[in-house]
Design a protein around this motif. Structure first.
Motif, mmCIF file in Angstrom:
data_model
loop_
_atom_site.group_PDB
_atom_site.id
_atom_site.type_symbol
_atom_site.label_atom_id
_atom_site.label_comp_id
_atom_site.label_asym_id
_atom_site.label_seq_id
_atom_site.Cartn_x
_atom_site.Cartn_y
_atom_site.Cartn_z
ATOM 1 N N LEU A 84 37.864 24.526 30.657
ATOM 2 C CA LEU A 84 37.935 25.881 31.205
ATOM 3 C C LEU A 84 39.337 26.268 31.647
ATOM 4 O O LEU A 84 39.692 27.435 31.628
ATOM 5 N N ALA A 103 42.098 29.084 35.204
ATOM 6 C CA ALA A 103 41.554 30.444 35.229
ATOM 7 C C ALA A 103 40.040 30.444 35.036
ATOM 8 O O ALA A 103 39.319 31.204 35.694
ATOM 9 N N GLY A 104 39.538 29.601 34.151
ATOM 10 C CA GLY A 104 38.096 29.525 33.918
ATOM 11 C C GLY A 104 37.347 28.969 35.112
ATOM 12 O O GLY A 104 36.262 29.446 35.455
ATOM 13 N N GLN A 106 38.311 29.265 38.164
ATOM 14 C CA GLN A 106 38.344 30.340 39.156
ATOM 15 C C GLN A 106 37.315 31.424 38.840
ATOM 16 O O GLN A 106 36.632 31.917 39.727
ATOM 17 N N ARG A 107 37.171 31.805 37.554
ATOM 18 C CA ARG A 107 36.169 32.812 37.159
ATOM 19 C C ARG A 107 34.758 32.335 37.508
ATOM 20 O O ARG A 107 33.936 33.103 38.005
ATOM 21 N N ASN A 108 34.493 31.054 37.255
ATOM 22 C CA ASN A 108 33.175 30.517 37.593
ATOM 23 C C ASN A 108 32.959 30.497 39.099
ATOM 24 O O ASN A 108 31.869 30.795 39.570
ATOM 25 N N GLU A 128 34.217 32.543 41.273
ATOM 26 C CA GLU A 128 33.995 33.926 41.697
ATOM 27 C C GLU A 128 32.596 34.414 41.339
ATOM 28 O O GLU A 128 32.047 35.290 42.010
ATOM 29 N N ALA A 129 31.995 33.846 40.300
ATOM 30 C CA ALA A 129 30.648 34.243 39.872
ATOM 31 C C ALA A 129 29.556 33.488 40.626
ATOM 32 O O ALA A 129 28.376 33.782 40.457
ATOM 33 N N TYR A 146 26.969 32.829 34.168
ATOM 34 C CA TYR A 146 28.372 32.482 34.249
ATOM 35 C C TYR A 146 29.162 33.333 33.258
ATOM 36 O O TYR A 146 28.636 33.749 32.232
ATOM 37 N N PRO A 147 30.416 33.575 33.553
ATOM 38 C CA PRO A 147 31.217 34.344 32.590
ATOM 39 C C PRO A 147 31.416 33.522 31.318
ATOM 40 O O PRO A 147 31.468 32.304 31.368
ATOM 41 N N PRO A 206 36.832 32.053 27.560
ATOM 42 C CA PRO A 206 37.774 32.934 26.863
ATOM 43 C C PRO A 206 37.780 32.621 25.369
ATOM 44 O O PRO A 206 37.563 31.477 24.977
#
Length: 163
Positions: A103, A106-107, A109-111, A113-114, A158-159, A162
């Motif tokens: 991930l 950044a990945g 962090q995206r997880n 935040e979700a 989850y997002p 990318p």
């Protein structure tokens, strides 16, 4: 399993923790992708349950954990009369070295935040749920799946990774 069962005290639990996803749409998977997905998610779990279930039953009971809801329910019904409990932990994203590396920062962090509870789960977060299900505290729990995802299923998925 047979070697473990032959040891003094035998063994009282089986944990199947393997599972990954190919980040592809089902319609985009070829036969090799589907075979890999089956083997990594279902095939080995079935083999472990086929071998370990009778050994646990012969010892008078125990606990098995696999990550597949219907398989867990069916096996709980099959082995329940022998005192074997079968439950599952449905883990959300876990920040293992492999997943974190895949991930990237950044990945991860995206997880985070979700996830309502904040950061991605660590392996110890999943281990706690497994320990509960295998302990005497869960002596009357079988055929159940415990969702351990930090609240993500209550919110949204989850997002996507990318591209």
């Amino acid at each position: 399993f047979a070697e473990a069962a032959a040891q003094p005290g035998g063994f009282g639990a089986v944990v199947d923790i393997i599972g990954m996803a190919r980040f592809k749409l089902l319609t985009d998977m070829d036969d090799a992708d589907l075979a890999w997905q089956y083997d990594i998610v279902l095939g080995h779990a079935i083999l472990a349950l086929q071998v370990a279930g009778p050994l646990l039953a012969a010892q008078g009971g125990g606990a098995m954990r696999a990550g597949l809801i219907s398989l867990v329910r069916s096996t709980a019904v099959e082995h329940g009369p022998s005192g074997v409990r079968v439950s599952a932990v449905a883990a959300g994203a876990v920040c293992t070295p492999r997943v974190g590396g895949m991930l990237g920062e950044a990945g991860v962090q995206r997880n985070a935040e979700a996830t309502p509870l904040g950061p991605m789960a660590l392996p110890a977060d999943i281990a706690g749920a497994l320990l509960f299900l295998m302990s005497g505290l869960a002596s009357y729990v079988t055929g159940q799946t415990l969702l351990v995802d930090g609240g993500v299923a209550c919110k949204f998925s989850y997002p996507p990774p990318p591209t």
